[in-house]
Enzyme design. Structure first.
Site, PDB file in Angstrom:
ATOM      1  N   HIS A   1       6.717  -1.132   2.810  1.00  0.00           N
ATOM      2  CA  HIS A   1       6.753  -2.547   3.217  1.00  0.00           C
ATOM      3  C   HIS A   1       5.923  -3.380   2.260  1.00  0.00           C
ATOM      4  CE1 HIS A   1       3.494  -0.636   5.554  1.00  0.00           C
ATOM      5  NE2 HIS A   1       2.906  -1.818   5.656  1.00  0.00           N
TER       6      HIS A   1
ATOM      7  N   HIS B   1       4.026  -6.843   1.736  1.00  0.00           N
ATOM      8  CA  HIS B   1       3.430  -7.965   2.469  1.00  0.00           C
ATOM      9  C   HIS B   1       3.535  -9.242   1.636  1.00  0.00           C
ATOM     10  CE1 HIS B   1       1.031  -5.495   5.405  1.00  0.00           C
ATOM     11  NE2 HIS B   1       1.149  -4.590   4.445  1.00  0.00           N
TER      12      HIS B   1
ATOM     13  N   ASN C   1       0.836  -1.193   0.000  1.00  0.00           N
ATOM     14  CA  ASN C   1       0.000   0.000   0.000  1.00  0.00           C
ATOM     15  C   ASN C   1       0.874   1.247   0.000  1.00  0.00           C
ATOM     16  OD1 ASN C   1      -2.595  -1.370   0.270  1.00  0.00           O
ATOM     17  ND2 ASN C   1      -1.854  -1.945   2.294  1.00  0.00           N
TER      18      ASN C   1
END
Ligand code: ZN
Length: 131
Positions: free
Chosen positions: A96, A98, A85
């Protein structure tokens, strides 16, 4: 002040690390969607994908591939999800990626707002012209 991921990257905050080198780190998400939910971060405080060098991005993508292989061995999942995101939707303000194992009954998914959005060639051209 350093963000939480910068603190993890500098070992100021503990995380359950699965991989680390001089520029990137991967560790277990503390609020996992499923067991084995991993976050891959650059150690440098960067936010969006378009701020990150090709070399650094590739190293994270390559690690995501290795993590998927590991997750398959450990959990025998029915699939996996890789997602990221950006901007206001990155709640920590530090890039980051995921990576987590998926199961058909795990309840994870995105919701459909029901709103109608343009998916015409005109919409495609606006993006194409800015590539
Ligand atoms: Zn940071």
């Amino acid at each position: 002040a350093m963000c939480d991921f910068c603190k993890i990257a500098s070992h100021e905050i503990n995380a359950n690390i699965v991989y680390e080198d001089e520029s990137i780190m991967a560790f277990l998400d503390y609020e996992p969607i499923n067991e084995g939910h991993i976050l891959i971060i650059p150690k440098e405080h960067l936010l969006d994908i378009d701020e990150i060098s090709d070399k650094l991005l590739y190293s994270m993508l390559d690690l995501s591939k290795r993590i998927v292989s590991s997750l398959k061995k450990v959990y025998s999942p029915e699939g996996y999800t890789i997602m990221q995101n950006g901007g206001a939707f990155n709640d920590l303000g530090h890039y980051h990626l995921h990576v987590f194992p998926r199961y058909k009954d795990d309840g994870f998914g995105w919701t459909d707002s029901g709103m109608q959005h343009d998916c015409s060639m005109e919409a495609a051209l606006k993006i194409k012209e800015n590539l």
